[in-house]
Design a protein around this motif. Structure first.
Motif, short mmCIF file in Angstrom:
data_model
loop_
_atom_site.label_atom_id
_atom_site.label_comp_id
_atom_site.label_asym_id
_atom_site.label_seq_id
_atom_site.Cartn_x
_atom_site.Cartn_y
_atom_site.Cartn_z
N GLU A 1 16.45 5.26 79.14
CA GLU A 1 15.83 3.94 78.94
C GLU A 1 16.09 3.03 80.14
O GLU A 1 15.19 2.31 80.59
N VAL B 1 13.33 1.27 82.85
CA VAL B 1 13.30 -0.14 83.26
C VAL B 1 13.38 -0.23 84.78
O VAL B 1 12.63 -0.98 85.43
N GLY C 1 11.70 -3.60 77.99
CA GLY C 1 12.62 -2.47 77.87
C GLY C 1 14.07 -2.89 77.89
O GLY C 1 14.92 -2.24 77.26
#
Length: 331
Positions: free
Chosen positions: A246, A250, A276
């Motif tokens: 994740e 970003v 995000g």
């Protein structure tokens, strides 16, 4: 501030007089060639300089180790091409520190040495440097460092962790290059023209490069901890791997936004990256709950890693905000 009225001579030529004080201070007289640099509705003027190499002298008496290296790097970032380091006597330790400093800089070598001085020179042509290329290179290195740091942690691979730590020097060198270029654009309109990038964009790239340097530092932090930890519980390893994925999303989205050619693309990518960051905060809280069941020392170390990944995402969010500002209409 002084004002002048524009005159017309010969029926078609616009002329304006120069302030005498400024002309005197800059050795401008009859016959002197001056350079003009248009920037939007502004016109910058500077005397023509034949020798563009900037030379500086630094008294290093009493400076040792990291303090001396920082002094050399500061002179480099400030824009000096030839730096004379002088003292009553340059010690062996000082010479070693100076050599270490030059190795941390791009294109800098020792030119000459005497008993009381060491002269170092930047061998790169500043007009050939590209702030875009430097930031792009920083992006690739920082991205791979963060990914490899997490791999070293999950796979308990000390060799990968040590390689990540070594690569931090490459990011630091590029960060100093970006800082040097940025400061040059603040001083000289010629630097802006040679670079082909506006001052505002240079500021945005410089700000983003600072975030990349911090992300690389967190990759080093993760690797340092990975060298001390043993195998992780499978559920924790999977959760950290997902958190990195994740954070990397970003990071990538924010950098794509920064380099996007179209403002609409930059705006879309920037907002997606910032969204995000919010999701990562929730993911981080879930992992923190998992760590409570682990042995305290291990939980603390893993908590620092989770924090580093979360902060790296935050730095990506900072780049996204810079990209949004870069894409915004100019007043």
């Amino acid at each position: 501030m002084e004002t002048r009225k524009v005159q017309v001579t010969g029926g078609s030529t616009f002329t304006v007089s120069l302030p005498k004080t400024w002309a005197t201070d800059n050795d401008v007289s009859s016959g002197t060639t001056v350079e003009f640099y248009p920037e939007g509705d502004e016109l910058l003027l500077t005397p023509e300089r034949e020798n563009r190499r900037q030379e500086g002298t630094l008294d290093v008496s009493g400076l040792e180790d990291e303090e001396l290296m920082r002094a050399v790097m500061t002179m480099y970032v400030s824009g000096f091409d030839v730096i004379s380091l002088e003292a009553g006597r340059i010690t062996t330790d000082q010479r070693s520190a100076i050599r270490d400093a030059t190795q941390r800089l791009v294109g800098v070598e020792v030119l000459e040495e005497t008993a009381d001085s060491v002269v170092i020179q930047d061998l790169l042509d500043s007009s050939e440097l590209s702030i875009v290329n430097a930031v792009t290179r920083m992006r690739l290195i920082a991205q791979s460092m963060l990914e490899d740091a997490v791999t070293a942690l999950i796979e308990n691979d000390d060799a990968i962790a040590e390689d990540v730590i070594e690569r931090d020097d490459d990011v630091d060198r590029l960060w100093l290059v970006v800082s040097r270029i940025f400061r040059a654009t603040l001083r000289s309109p010629r630097a802006v023209e040679e670079l082909g990038v506006s001052r505002e964009d240079c500021f945005d790239y410089h700000s983003s490069a600072r975030q990349l340097e911090r992300i690389a530092d967190h990759a080093v932090k993760i690797s340092d901890i990975a060298l001390k930890l043993e195998d992780l519980p499978t559920d924790v390893a999977d959760a950290i791997h997902g958190l990195h994925a994740e954070a990397a999303t970003v990071f990538e989205g924010s950098m794509d936004a920064l380099f996007a050619e179209e403002a609409t693309d930059a705006t879309r990518l920037g907002h997606e990256a910032l969204a995000g960051v919010v999701d990562i905060d929730e993911h981080t809280r879930r992992i923190d709950d998992m760590l409570r069941d682990l042995e305290p020392a291990q939980a603390q170390s893993l908590g620092l890693i989770v924090d580093s990944l979360s902060r790296s995402a935050d730095y990506g969010g900072n780049i996204a905000e810079t990209a949004l500002q870069k894409a915004a209409p100019r007043p």
